[in-house]
Design a protein around this motif. Sequence first.
Motif, PDB file in Angstrom:
ATOM      1  N   PRO A 157       0.832  -1.207   0.000  1.00 18.37           N
ATOM      2  CA  PRO A 157       0.000   0.000   0.000  1.00 18.37           C
ATOM      3  C   PRO A 157       0.864   1.252   0.000  1.00 18.37           C
ATOM      4  CG  PRO A 157       0.112  -0.916   2.193  1.00 18.37           C
ATOM      5  CD  PRO A 157       0.812  -1.889   1.286  1.00 18.37           C
ATOM      6  N   GLN A 158       0.297   2.291  -0.485  1.00 20.78           N
ATOM      7  CA  GLN A 158       0.960   3.583  -0.428  1.00 20.78           C
ATOM      8  C   GLN A 158       0.783   4.133   0.976  1.00 20.78           C
ATOM      9  OE1 GLN A 158       2.795   4.834  -2.999  1.00 20.78           O
ATOM     10  NE2 GLN A 158       2.347   2.822  -3.842  1.00 20.78           N
ATOM     11  N   LEU A 159       1.886   4.429   1.627  1.00 16.60           N
ATOM     12  CA  LEU A 159       1.811   5.076   2.938  1.00 16.60           C
ATOM     13  C   LEU A 159       1.630   6.563   2.671  1.00 16.60           C
ATOM     14  CD1 LEU A 159       4.736   3.242   4.790  1.00 16.60           C
ATOM     15  CD2 LEU A 159       2.313   2.648   4.748  1.00 16.60           C
ATOM     16  N   SER A 160       0.459   7.077   3.048  1.00 22.40           N
ATOM     17  CA  SER A 160       0.172   8.458   2.645  1.00 22.40           C
ATOM     18  C   SER A 160      -0.220   9.388   3.784  1.00 22.40           C
ATOM     19  CB  SER A 160      -0.949   8.453   1.600  1.00 22.40           C
ATOM     20  OG  SER A 160      -2.112   7.875   2.149  1.00 22.40           O
ATOM     21  N   CYS A 161      -0.368   8.850   5.000  1.00 22.02           N
ATOM     22  CA  CYS A 161      -0.775   9.717   6.104  1.00 22.02           C
ATOM     23  C   CYS A 161      -0.109   9.238   7.390  1.00 22.02           C
ATOM     24  CB  CYS A 161      -2.300   9.741   6.256  1.00 22.02           C
ATOM     25  SG  CYS A 161      -3.007   8.139   6.647  1.00 22.02           S
ATOM     26  N   VAL A 162      -0.226  10.026   8.429  1.00 23.17           N
ATOM     27  CA  VAL A 162       0.416   9.691   9.693  1.00 23.17           C
ATOM     28  C   VAL A 162      -0.150   8.394  10.276  1.00 23.17           C
ATOM     29  CG1 VAL A 162      -1.055  11.068  11.217  1.00 23.17           C
ATOM     30  CG2 VAL A 162       1.337  10.681  11.823  1.00 23.17           C
ATOM     31  N   GLU A 163      -1.429   8.102  10.022  1.00 21.28           N
ATOM     32  CA  GLU A 163      -2.018   6.855  10.505  1.00 21.28           C
ATOM     33  C   GLU A 163      -1.391   5.641   9.817  1.00 21.28           C
ATOM     34  OE1 GLU A 163      -4.694  10.166  11.389  1.00 21.28           O
ATOM     35  OE2 GLU A 163      -3.834   9.494   9.499  1.00 21.28           O
ATOM     36  N   ASP A 164      -1.123   5.758   8.525  1.00 23.28           N
ATOM     37  CA  ASP A 164      -0.435   4.687   7.804  1.00 23.28           C
ATOM     38  C   ASP A 164       0.958   4.473   8.375  1.00 23.28           C
ATOM     39  OD1 ASP A 164      -2.633   4.553   6.106  1.00 23.28           O
ATOM     40  OD2 ASP A 164      -1.627   5.567   4.440  1.00 23.28           O
ATOM     41  N   LEU A 165       1.649   5.570   8.628  1.00 24.98           N
ATOM     42  CA  LEU A 165       2.990   5.498   9.203  1.00 24.98           C
ATOM     43  C   LEU A 165       2.948   4.824  10.570  1.00 24.98           C
ATOM     44  CD1 LEU A 165       6.005   6.211   9.130  1.00 24.98           C
ATOM     45  CD2 LEU A 165       5.396   8.456  10.082  1.00 24.98           C
ATOM     46  N   ALA A 166       1.989   5.213  11.407  1.00 27.77           N
ATOM     47  CA  ALA A 166       1.871   4.619  12.742  1.00 27.77           C
ATOM     48  C   ALA A 166       1.595   3.127  12.653  1.00 27.77           C
ATOM     49  CB  ALA A 166       0.767   5.316  13.534  1.00 27.77           C
ATOM     50  N   GLY A 167       0.709   2.726  11.770  1.00 24.51           N
ATOM     51  CA  GLY A 167       0.404   1.309  11.601  1.00 24.51           C
ATOM     52  C   GLY A 167       1.603   0.511  11.132  1.00 24.51           C
ATOM     53  N   CYS A 168       2.324   1.061  10.191  1.00 26.93           N
ATOM     54  CA  CYS A 168       3.507   0.383   9.661  1.00 26.93           C
ATOM     55  C   CYS A 168       4.602   0.278  10.721  1.00 26.93           C
ATOM     56  CB  CYS A 168       3.997   1.110   8.423  1.00 26.93           C
ATOM     57  SG  CYS A 168       5.215   0.163   7.484  1.00 26.93           S
ATOM     58  N   LEU A 169       4.843   1.368  11.442  1.00 24.73           N
ATOM     59  CA  LEU A 169       5.855   1.333  12.505  1.00 24.73           C
ATOM     60  C   LEU A 169       5.464   0.356  13.607  1.00 24.73           C
ATOM     61  CD1 LEU A 169       6.862   5.090  12.781  1.00 24.73           C
ATOM     62  CD2 LEU A 169       8.266   3.185  11.934  1.00 24.73           C
ATOM     63  N   TYR A 170       4.179   0.260  13.895  1.00 24.93           N
ATOM     64  CA  TYR A 170       3.705  -0.691  14.896  1.00 24.93           C
ATOM     65  C   TYR A 170       4.085  -2.114  14.489  1.00 24.93           C
ATOM     66  CZ  TYR A 170       0.559  -3.126  18.087  1.00 24.93           C
ATOM     67  OH  TYR A 170       0.049  -3.956  19.046  1.00 24.93           O
ATOM     68  N   VAL A 171       3.868  -2.453  13.231  1.00 27.71           N
ATOM     69  CA  VAL A 171       4.205  -3.795  12.738  1.00 27.71           C
ATOM     70  C   VAL A 171       5.717  -4.008  12.753  1.00 27.71           C
ATOM     71  CG1 VAL A 171       4.186  -5.308  10.711  1.00 27.71           C
ATOM     72  CG2 VAL A 171       2.135  -4.035  11.339  1.00 27.71           C
ATOM     73  N   LEU A 172       6.469  -3.052  12.216  1.00 23.82           N
ATOM     74  CA  LEU A 172       7.925  -3.211  12.129  1.00 23.82           C
ATOM     75  C   LEU A 172       8.571  -3.290  13.503  1.00 23.82           C
ATOM     76  CD1 LEU A 172       8.751  -0.712   9.234  1.00 23.82           C
ATOM     77  CD2 LEU A 172       8.425  -3.194   9.089  1.00 23.82           C
ATOM     78  N   GLU A 173       8.185  -2.396  14.390  1.00 22.61           N
ATOM     79  CA  GLU A 173       8.786  -2.394  15.722  1.00 22.61           C
ATOM     80  C   GLU A 173       8.269  -3.545  16.579  1.00 22.61           C
ATOM     81  OE1 GLU A 173      11.337  -0.642  16.662  1.00 22.61           O
ATOM     82  OE2 GLU A 173      11.398   0.546  14.834  1.00 22.61           O
ATOM     83  N   GLY A 174       7.013  -3.924  16.395  1.00 26.51           N
ATOM     84  CA  GLY A 174       6.472  -5.078  17.106  1.00 26.51           C
ATOM     85  C   GLY A 174       7.190  -6.359  16.707  1.00 26.51           C
ATOM     86  N   ALA A 175       7.583  -6.443  15.450  1.00 28.66           N
ATOM     87  CA  ALA A 175       8.338  -7.613  14.987  1.00 28.66           C
ATOM     88  C   ALA A 175       9.677  -7.726  15.715  1.00 28.66           C
ATOM     89  CB  ALA A 175       8.553  -7.532  13.479  1.00 28.66           C
ATOM     90  N   CYS A 176      10.220  -6.600  16.115  1.00 33.16           N
ATOM     91  CA  CYS A 176      11.497  -6.624  16.850  1.00 33.16           C
ATOM     92  C   CYS A 176      11.345  -7.290  18.209  1.00 33.16           C
ATOM     93  CB  CYS A 176      12.038  -5.209  17.021  1.00 33.16           C
ATOM     94  SG  CYS A 176      12.489  -4.447  15.463  1.00 33.16           S
ATOM     95  N   LEU A 177      10.176  -7.137  18.830  1.00 29.40           N
ATOM     96  CA  LEU A 177       9.930  -7.817  20.100  1.00 29.40           C
ATOM     97  C   LEU A 177       9.972  -9.328  19.902  1.00 29.40           C
ATOM     98  CD1 LEU A 177       6.982  -5.688  21.526  1.00 29.40           C
ATOM     99  CD2 LEU A 177       9.358  -5.682  22.313  1.00 29.40           C
ATOM    100  N   GLY A 178       9.270  -9.804  18.883  1.00 27.83           N
ATOM    101  CA  GLY A 178       9.295 -11.230  18.576  1.00 27.83           C
ATOM    102  C   GLY A 178      10.668 -11.692  18.138  1.00 27.83           C
TER     103      GLY A 178
END
Length: 189
Positions: free
Chosen positions: A128-149
Motif C-alpha cells: 500500500p501507499q503510505l500516505s498519512c500519519v495513521e499509515d505510518l503509525a500502523g507500519c511502525l507498529y508492525v515493524l517495531e512489534g516484529a522486533c519484540l518477537g
Amino acid sequence: ELVALHAIGSHVALALIRYRDAAGRPRTLRYVRKQLSGRGLRGAVVHQHLESQLGLLDPALDVPQYLGVLGTFYGFYVPVEIDVTRLAAEWPLGFPLRARAGLIERDLLAPGRSPADLSALPLCSDRPQLSCVEDLAGCLYVLEGACLGGQVVSAVLHRRLGLAKEKGAAFFAGDGDGTLPRWTVVVAW
C-alpha cells in the motif's frame, strides 16, 4: 516473496507471503490481520499461525530455510523502509528510524552470499501507499512489534543454529536490551 503489506489506519493486515519450506515446497501465508489496539487470543492465534508458516521456531529449522526466510524479509524491508523514511520526513517522530534491511543484508552476507545474490532477490512491489500519519503509525507498529518477537527468535537461532548478532542473526537480535524501551517510545508516539 512477500506480495503485500497493508497498514490501514489503526489496523494492519499482512497478506500473501510466498516462500518455500525446508523441503522446498511452495507455501503461502494468506492473510494476517491484527487490530492495533487489541491484544489477547486473536493476536496470539495470528502470531502462532505466522510462526508456524515461517518455521523459525520449528525444531527442524536449518540454515538454508533460515536464509530463505531472511531473503523474503529482505524483499519486504528494503522497499518498505524507503516508504517509511519518505513519510517520516513529513511528521516528526521523536525517535530515530532503524534500518533493519541493513541488518538482514549483513545476515545474508555472513554465510557467504554475495551482494549480487542480494540484488537478485525479489522486492515487494504490491504494497500500500503510505500516505498519512495513521499509515505510518500502523507500519511502525508492525515493524517495531516484529522486533519484540525477534528477541525470541534470536535466542532460538543461537541455540539451534549457533547464530548470534555478530554471526548471522543481527536482524533478529536487533536492539537487544534496547528493544523493549524502543517499543515503549514508538507506542507512546
